[in-house]
Each structure stands twice: as C-alpha cells, then as structure tokens.
Design an enzyme around this catalytic site. Structure first.
Site, PDB file in Angstrom:
ATOM      1  N   VAL A   1       0.826  -1.204   0.000  1.00  0.00           N
ATOM      2  CA  VAL A   1       0.000   0.000   0.000  1.00  0.00           C
ATOM      3  C   VAL A   1       0.861   1.256   0.000  1.00  0.00           C
ATOM      4  O   VAL A   1       0.444   2.322  -0.469  1.00  0.00           O
ATOM      5  CB  VAL A   1      -0.953  -0.006   1.216  1.00  0.00           C
ATOM      6  N   LYS A   2       2.089   1.160   0.499  1.00  0.00           N
ATOM      7  CA  LYS A   2       2.941   2.335   0.655  1.00  0.00           C
ATOM      8  C   LYS A   2       3.458   2.883  -0.663  1.00  0.00           C
ATOM      9  O   LYS A   2       4.019   3.985  -0.697  1.00  0.00           O
ATOM     10  CB  LYS A   2       4.104   2.009   1.588  1.00  0.00           C
ATOM     11  N   ASP A   3       3.276   2.156  -1.761  1.00  0.00           N
ATOM     12  CA  ASP A   3       3.626   2.724  -3.070  1.00  0.00           C
ATOM     13  C   ASP A   3       2.862   4.022  -3.302  1.00  0.00           C
ATOM     14  O   ASP A   3       3.371   4.969  -3.905  1.00  0.00           O
ATOM     15  CB  ASP A   3       3.285   1.741  -4.193  1.00  0.00           C
TER      16      ASP A   3
END
Length: 357
Positions: free
Chosen positions: A59-61
C-alpha cells in the site's frame, strides 16, 4: 469469428486494455477481494483491498509517489537529488522504486528491529539503508529525527516526513478511497485498518465519510503496544501503551499530523492481540490461498470483529497491505513463533505451514 469468441471468453479477466506508463503508472487500482470463508462465517461481505498487488508490493507505493511528487511541486528537490525517509520498511521500498523511476538517490533510516527481507530488498533496489537502534519518537536518536538531520545536511535533498506529511493522507483521499467507493458501487457500511503514519486510514476514512454523507463507519484497528485504541476509547483523554507486537509498520505512540484532522471521524477502535493476528494469517493462507503479512492479517481480523459489532448484512472493507514474503523467515519459523509464544495460537491443523525451523 474465432478472435471475437476468444476475446469474449477472456474479457472477464481483462481489467484494462491499455498499457500503464512505467512503474508509476501501475500504482493503484488494486483489486477488491471478497474473502469467502469469513463472509460466510460472519454473514457480512468481508472485502480486502489487495494492496500487495501494487508494483512495489504494498500500500505504501501510493504514499511514496505522492510525497515525492509533492516535494517536486514545491521545488524541494531537483533532478539528481536525494530522497531521505525514516521508515519501518514498506514506505522505503516504495520510495526506492519511485526514486529509481525518477532518477533520484534514496537514503532510508529504519529501526534495527525490521525483517531482514525488507532490509535486503531495499539494498537490492539501490537504497542506502541505515539501520539504527529502535528508540521512542521523543528520543533525538529516533530514526525519523536522524533522517531529517541527514537530509538537512545535504544539498538538493528532501526528507519526505511520511508520518506528518499531509501528502501521504492525500494519496488515499484521491486514490484508495475513490477506488473502494467505485468497486463497492457505494454499498459499503464499514471501513477498518490499522494506523502507522495513519495516511491510509485517515485519507480513506475521510473520502468514504464524505462520499456516503457520514454513513460509512470507521473503526481504527490497533496492535498491542500502540496508543490509538486508548486514545479513541477515552475520546482523546489517554495515550496508553503497553506490551509489544509482532506486526511491523503499524501501531503508534502519538497522534500524527496525518491522523489529527480526521480524529473526529473515528467511530470506534479495536485492539487485536497477536494471537488473533497469527491465527488469521494462517487461516487466510489455508482457506483462501492469500499469503499476507502480519499487519494485513491484523486488518482482516479487525474486519471480522467489526462485522460482529455491526451485525449480519453489512459490507466491511479493509486493507491487505502487503504479502508474507517480506516476513516469511519469522512468520513461518517454528523457533521464532515459539520465542513469541504464538505456536499454540495457530490451530493444530495449520501447523503444516510452519515450514521453517
């Protein structure tokens, strides 16, 4: 005619007929997966946003892209510059990918408690990784403060400050929330996930609350050792922390700037013990074939708890942040599980997945 028939047969598997524009163009638009076994068990629709399918694997992309492009818009970094961040791993991995795509150097400060898989991956992506002792945020040697000081010492460098940079939260107001709303066609009753920076939880909650006119309920999920549960339950009067957790990258000792504007939108909080997290992790692998990390398993366990609070017939969405391959040397190691006293939390018929010594 044959070509048309083949295309018609294959069309249900095709989500986009156009190529994306490089790594960056592939970020987002992840599937929303119905978790069949848990949906049947609870009488609710339990849906997981498959963020492990982002090109950098988490999700951190999304946050990584938004904080870098925010720095570019503000003129804080120019071509050939250096991006510096303090991160428990996944934001660093996303930043390393984005920096390679954009031609920046990447320096990551991280607690030395993180999995070796994450550290190795960051280095393979070309990041300069600096693992430092894990100390509280109010200690000047906290990894975030070290990252800030290092960035300030360099020309053409930016500390992206993921915990208190509103561009992190904005990523989810503009992408994750709208995707969930569209994928459920607005038929969503509850959203839950854990907070680290709180960008995902706060940004997604903000969008879903506004889109639904306040109808969607938002529960913050929290691991042991984090203050968010006590903060919500006490209506902001307490910040109690105690114990520790096997999860990485979630849990918090303070209210971040990403969470602060949306504290009033939180309807309730759920504390998920490690025993429930590890049991859910193994269940999802066995029953659904979904191979998740511990923070994702905690989020799914929280979705089940939320379903029980709201009752049958509701649709609950959570975030499946990343896959287990970044933690497999721990999560599937008998000796590590024994050291955390978690072997007995895994149902006996699932012990066959404990594949490592």
């Amino acid at each position: 005619m044959l070509g048309r028939r083949l295309y018609a047969t294959a069309s249900r598997f095709i989500t986009s007929a156009k190529p994306t524009n490089g790594f960056i163009g592939a970020i987002g638009n992840t599937p929303l997966i119905r978790i069949d076994s848990l949906s049947k068990e609870t009488g609710c629709e339990i849906l997981g946003k498959a963020e492990f399918m982002n090109p950098g694997g988490s999700v951190k992309d999304r946050a990584a892209l938004f904080v870098v492009e925010d720095a570019e818009r503000k003129g804080q970094i120019q071509a050939g510059g250096t991006v510096v961040e303090g991160t428990a791993g996944n934001t660093g991995i996303g930043l390393a990918h984005v920096c390679r795509a954009k031609g920046y150097k990447c320096v990551i400060y991280m607690p030395d408690t993180q999995s070796q898989e994450k550290i190795d991956l960051l280095r393979m992506l070309g990041a300069d990784v600096r693992a430092v002792p894990a100390v509280p945020f109010d200690n000047p040697d906290n990894y975030n403060h070290q990252a800030r000081r290092f960035a300030e010492s360099l020309p053409n460098a930016v500390w992206t400050n993921q915990f208190d940079n509103p561009a992190n939260r904005q990523a989810h107001i503009e992408t994750t929330g709208p995707e969930i709303w569209a994928q459920t066609q607005g038929r969503i009753d509850g959203f839950t996930c854990a907070t680290g920076t709180a960008g995902t939880f706060a940004g997604t909650t903000r969008f879903l609350k506004e889109a639904s006119g306040g109808r969607v309920r938002a529960f913050a999920a929290d691991p042991p050792g984090s203050v968010i549960y006590s903060f919500v339950k006490s209506r902001g009067a307490e910040l109690l922390r105690g114990g520790s957790s096997i999860t990485e990258g979630i849990g918090q000792g303070r209210i971040t700037a990403n969470l602060q504007p949306d504290v009033h939108l939180i309807d309730d909080a759920l504390k998920i013990p490690d025993e429930k997290t590890i049991a859910m992790l193994y269940r999802l692998l066995d029953e659904e074939g979904i191979y998740l990390g511990a923070s994702s398993a905690l989020n799914v366990a929280a979705a089940v708890e939320m379903a029980r609070v709201l009752g049958p017939g509701n649709t609950i969405v959570t975030i499946m942040c990343d896959g287990a391959y970044r933690y497999q040397s721990r999560l599937f190691s008998r000796s590590w599980l024994e050291s955390k006293q978690l072997v007995d939390a895994i149902p006996p018929h699932l012990h066959k997945y404990i594949a490592l010594d």
